[in-house]
Design a protein around this motif. Sequence first.
Motif, PDB file in Angstrom:
ATOM      1  N   PHE A  15      25.973  -6.311 108.625  1.00  0.00           N
ATOM      2  CA  PHE A  15      26.905  -7.057 109.659  1.00  0.00           C
ATOM      3  C   PHE A  15      28.088  -6.500 108.881  1.00  0.00           C
ATOM      4  O   PHE A  15      28.249  -6.803 107.592  1.00  0.00           O
ATOM      5  CB  PHE A  15      26.667  -7.993 108.942  1.00  0.00           C
ATOM      6  CG  PHE A  15      27.778  -9.611 109.101  1.00  0.00           C
ATOM      7  CD1 PHE A  15      27.933 -10.184 111.215  1.00  0.00           C
ATOM      8  CD2 PHE A  15      28.975  -9.881 109.010  1.00  0.00           C
ATOM      9  CE1 PHE A  15      29.176 -10.681 111.551  1.00  0.00           C
ATOM     10  CE2 PHE A  15      29.529 -10.879 108.617  1.00  0.00           C
ATOM     11  CZ  PHE A  15      29.964 -10.620 110.592  1.00  0.00           C
ATOM     12  N   GLU A  46      40.634 -22.056 100.512  1.00  0.00           N
ATOM     13  CA  GLU A  46      40.696 -23.770 101.178  1.00  0.00           C
ATOM     14  C   GLU A  46      41.409 -24.748 100.292  1.00  0.00           C
ATOM     15  O   GLU A  46      39.937 -25.304 100.235  1.00  0.00           O
ATOM     16  CB  GLU A  46      39.866 -23.400 101.722  1.00  0.00           C
ATOM     17  CG  GLU A  46      39.637 -22.441 103.198  1.00  0.00           C
ATOM     18  CD  GLU A  46      39.786 -22.903 104.211  1.00  0.00           C
ATOM     19  OE1 GLU A  46      40.610 -24.545 104.261  1.00  0.00           O
ATOM     20  OE2 GLU A  46      39.182 -22.781 105.569  1.00  0.00           O
ATOM     21  N   TYR A  58      27.684  -6.642 104.905  1.00  0.00           N
ATOM     22  CA  TYR A  58      26.800  -7.471 103.887  1.00  0.00           C
ATOM     23  C   TYR A  58      25.287  -7.244 105.380  1.00  0.00           C
ATOM     24  O   TYR A  58      24.946  -6.943 106.519  1.00  0.00           O
ATOM     25  CB  TYR A  58      26.860  -8.832 104.660  1.00  0.00           C
ATOM     26  CG  TYR A  58      27.768  -9.167 103.603  1.00  0.00           C
ATOM     27  CD1 TYR A  58      27.576  -9.354 101.999  1.00  0.00           C
ATOM     28  CD2 TYR A  58      28.637 -10.043 103.305  1.00  0.00           C
ATOM     29  CE1 TYR A  58      28.803  -9.748 100.803  1.00  0.00           C
ATOM     30  CE2 TYR A  58      30.028 -10.275 103.106  1.00  0.00           C
ATOM     31  CZ  TYR A  58      30.035  -9.962 101.795  1.00  0.00           C
ATOM     32  OH  TYR A  58      30.684 -10.371 100.868  1.00  0.00           O
ATOM     33  N   PRO A  68      38.738 -17.847 111.629  1.00  0.00           N
ATOM     34  CA  PRO A  68      37.521 -19.109 112.689  1.00  0.00           C
ATOM     35  C   PRO A  68      36.798 -18.605 111.307  1.00  0.00           C
ATOM     36  O   PRO A  68      36.424 -17.795 110.838  1.00  0.00           O
ATOM     37  CB  PRO A  68      37.522 -19.180 113.625  1.00  0.00           C
ATOM     38  CG  PRO A  68      37.050 -17.286 114.356  1.00  0.00           C
ATOM     39  CD  PRO A  68      38.698 -16.700 113.552  1.00  0.00           C
ATOM     40  N   SER A  69      36.006 -20.084 111.302  1.00  0.00           N
ATOM     41  CA  SER A  69      34.839 -19.912 109.998  1.00  0.00           C
ATOM     42  C   SER A  69      33.767 -18.413 110.449  1.00  0.00           C
ATOM     43  O   SER A  69      33.871 -17.597 111.350  1.00  0.00           O
ATOM     44  CB  SER A  69      34.450 -21.023 110.850  1.00  0.00           C
ATOM     45  OG  SER A  69      32.728 -20.428 109.416  1.00  0.00           O
ATOM     46  N   GLY A  70      34.027 -17.337 109.495  1.00  0.00           N
ATOM     47  CA  GLY A  70      33.291 -15.897 109.290  1.00  0.00           C
ATOM     48  C   GLY A  70      33.965 -15.030 109.618  1.00  0.00           C
ATOM     49  O   GLY A  70      32.901 -13.781 109.840  1.00  0.00           O
ATOM     50  N   SER A  71      35.241 -15.350 110.114  1.00  0.00           N
ATOM     51  CA  SER A  71      36.271 -14.248 110.246  1.00  0.00           C
ATOM     52  C   SER A  71      36.103 -13.392 109.433  1.00  0.00           C
ATOM     53  O   SER A  71      37.067 -12.584 109.708  1.00  0.00           O
ATOM     54  CB  SER A  71      37.538 -14.524 111.084  1.00  0.00           C
ATOM     55  OG  SER A  71      38.184 -15.877 110.046  1.00  0.00           O
ATOM     56  N   GLY A  72      36.189 -14.154 107.681  1.00  0.00           N
ATOM     57  CA  GLY A  72      36.043 -12.399 106.922  1.00  0.00           C
ATOM     58  C   GLY A  72      37.965 -12.482 106.083  1.00  0.00           C
ATOM     59  O   GLY A  72      37.637 -12.022 105.468  1.00  0.00           O
ATOM     60  N   LYS A  73      38.335 -13.990 106.250  1.00  0.00           N
ATOM     61  CA  LYS A  73      39.434 -14.412 105.249  1.00  0.00           C
ATOM     62  C   LYS A  73      39.324 -14.679 102.924  1.00  0.00           C
ATOM     63  O   LYS A  73      39.601 -13.756 102.900  1.00  0.00           O
ATOM     64  CB  LYS A  73      39.796 -15.836 105.591  1.00  0.00           C
ATOM     65  CG  LYS A  73      39.947 -16.269 106.709  1.00  0.00           C
ATOM     66  CD  LYS A  73      40.154 -16.959 107.588  1.00  0.00           C
ATOM     67  CE  LYS A  73      39.616 -19.113 107.272  1.00  0.00           C
ATOM     68  NZ  LYS A  73      37.804 -18.570 107.594  1.00  0.00           N
ATOM     69  N   SER A  74      37.797 -15.123 103.262  1.00  0.00           N
ATOM     70  CA  SER A  74      37.369 -15.333 101.899  1.00  0.00           C
ATOM     71  C   SER A  74      36.731 -13.837 101.926  1.00  0.00           C
ATOM     72  O   SER A  74      37.924 -13.792 100.827  1.00  0.00           O
ATOM     73  CB  SER A  74      36.396 -16.206 101.954  1.00  0.00           C
ATOM     74  OG  SER A  74      36.647 -17.990 102.058  1.00  0.00           O
ATOM     75  N   THR A  75      36.270 -13.572 102.820  1.00  0.00           N
ATOM     76  CA  THR A  75      35.749 -11.829 102.125  1.00  0.00           C
ATOM     77  C   THR A  75      37.231 -11.133 101.592  1.00  0.00           C
ATOM     78  O   THR A  75      36.898 -10.429 100.660  1.00  0.00           O
ATOM     79  CB  THR A  75      35.205 -10.424 102.531  1.00  0.00           C
ATOM     80  OG1 THR A  75      34.058 -12.025 103.144  1.00  0.00           O
ATOM     81  CG2 THR A  75      34.586  -9.810 102.350  1.00  0.00           C
ATOM     82  N   ALA A 135      31.139  -7.576 107.568  1.00  0.00           N
ATOM     83  CA  ALA A 135      32.298  -8.807 107.473  1.00  0.00           C
ATOM     84  C   ALA A 135      34.208  -8.070 107.378  1.00  0.00           C
ATOM     85  O   ALA A 135      33.996  -9.025 107.519  1.00  0.00           O
ATOM     86  CB  ALA A 135      32.220  -9.622 105.489  1.00  0.00           C
TER      87      ALA A 135
HETATM   88  N1  ATP Z   1      26.840 -12.791 100.365  1.00  0.00           N
HETATM   89  C1  ATP Z   1      27.208 -12.254 101.556  1.00  0.00           C
HETATM   90  N2  ATP Z   1      26.065 -11.873 102.125  1.00  0.00           N
HETATM   91  C2  ATP Z   1      25.492 -11.645 103.329  1.00  0.00           C
HETATM   92  N3  ATP Z   1      26.963 -12.285 104.119  1.00  0.00           N
HETATM   93  C3  ATP Z   1      27.710 -12.830 104.196  1.00  0.00           C
HETATM   94  C4  ATP Z   1      28.190 -13.030 102.434  1.00  0.00           C
HETATM   95  N4  ATP Z   1      29.295 -13.275 102.379  1.00  0.00           N
HETATM   96  C5  ATP Z   1      29.697 -13.286 103.447  1.00  0.00           C
HETATM   97  N5  ATP Z   1      29.045 -13.105 103.979  1.00  0.00           N
HETATM   98  C6  ATP Z   1      29.579 -13.357 105.722  1.00  0.00           C
HETATM   99  O1  ATP Z   1      30.241 -12.150 105.857  1.00  0.00           O
HETATM  100  C7  ATP Z   1      31.336 -12.941 106.975  1.00  0.00           C
HETATM  101  C8  ATP Z   1      32.742 -13.805 106.220  1.00  0.00           C
HETATM  102  O2  ATP Z   1      32.246 -14.541 105.595  1.00  0.00           O
HETATM  103  P1  ATP Z   1      33.477 -15.339 104.680  1.00  0.00           P
HETATM  104  O3  ATP Z   1      33.289 -16.259 104.359  1.00  0.00           O
HETATM  105  O4  ATP Z   1      35.251 -14.283 104.509  1.00  0.00           O
HETATM  106  O5  ATP Z   1      34.605 -15.538 106.113  1.00  0.00           O
HETATM  107  P2  ATP Z   1      35.241 -16.669 106.128  1.00  0.00           P
HETATM  108  O6  ATP Z   1      36.830 -16.234 107.452  1.00  0.00           O
HETATM  109  O7  ATP Z   1      36.094 -17.319 105.151  1.00  0.00           O
HETATM  110  O8  ATP Z   1      34.328 -18.236 107.437  1.00  0.00           O
HETATM  111  P3  ATP Z   1      34.564 -19.511 106.262  1.00  0.00           P
HETATM  112  O9  ATP Z   1      36.170 -20.183 106.915  1.00  0.00           O
HETATM  113  O10 ATP Z   1      33.833 -20.668 106.851  1.00  0.00           O
HETATM  114  O11 ATP Z   1      34.558 -19.483 105.199  1.00  0.00           O
HETATM  115  C9  ATP Z   1      30.593 -14.247 107.576  1.00  0.00           C
HETATM  116  O12 ATP Z   1      29.369 -13.928 108.484  1.00  0.00           O
HETATM  117  C10 ATP Z   1      29.294 -14.599 106.367  1.00  0.00           C
HETATM  118  O13 ATP Z   1      27.946 -15.351 106.680  1.00  0.00           O
END
Ligand code: ATP
Length: 336
Positions: A14, A157, A11, A35-42, A16
Amino acid sequence: MITVTNARKNYGSFAALDDVSIDIPSGSLTALLGPSGSGKSTLLRSIAGLEGLDSGTVTIKGRDVTHEPPQRRGIGFVFQHYAAFKHMTVRDNVAFGLTIRKKPKAETDRKVDELLEIVGLEGFRNRYPAQLSGGQRQRMALARALAVDPQVLLLDEPFGALDAKVRTDLRQWLRRLHDEVHVTTVLVTHDQEEALDVADRIAVLNKGQIEQVGDPVTLYERPANDFVMGFLGSVAHFGDQLVRPHDIVLERDRATALALDAKVAGSPGVVEAVVERVVPLGFEVRIDLRADSGARFAAQITRRDAAALQLREGETIHARAVARSSVVDVDPALAI
Ligand SMILES: Nc1ncnc2c1ncn2[C@@H]1O[C@H](COP(=O)(O)OP(=O)(O)OP(=O)(O)O)[C@@H](O)[C@H]1O
């Protein structure tokens, strides 16, 4: 099997997902933990096709789906906040995927009844989503995702918005459901207890990379590094190593501690420490300790061991570590 190979997703500047590769075996329940932001959802959304990769590939059952839209990937998806059709009954919500595929009504009814029974909502078929609890709504969401016989069930989640008790009940229920239907399931969670409880495999993510993949026992007992160890349970800095608080043994007698410790190869040694607090935690007791160096750490022992030791706050005790398997070296700067 789902195979993700060299996945990258940026992104802006950054990353992800930073060169992620993982195999998810057919029929497994795999947790993506981090942890939050580690990329799981991505990562999950890339498997679903809701997110396009910058580079890398996704295959599901040997078929390259990297450029396929979500509806052609054979997946069911459940989010934290499930968007139910408010004007439709539970029955119609669950039937939705079958109705739009124009399946015969009798077949749809049979399938919906079977699914409502599996998710424990038999008596709720004519209710509307607003008349369900949060946990019931998520179970309805799972039934809806399962209705179209997906090859893969992706859960982001799914119990995140529910209170702790319902969450615990639902994750045990999810485990039983998975044992019954065996659909390959990927669950995103930031909760290590949830991952250890339900998953048969866990992938630990950190800063867009996978730190370790394995079964819960291996990850807990043989973490690849201090990040994984720290994320999967509490840790104590002991000597120049990280250990689990329940792998610290306390001895009143220094000579005994030294003699027993000498039998453990690579032991961080015996640490002399002052008992700062004795905290009963139910079955176990946590002992907060302060080493000579001033560093603080905690040991966790059973009530019975605590009773035998009769520890008093302010006294000096000798601590040693056992269970070499769950010990990892730490940065010397953090050592006590
Ligand atoms: N559409 C987007 N535009 C910009 N940055 C994004 C976008 N989607 C995710 N990110 C960034 O990518 C990183 C990974 O996001 P992701 O949602 O995969 O994390 P996560 O591990 O699932 O966290 P959480 O538990 O908080 O949902 C985060 O830093 C987030 O801010």
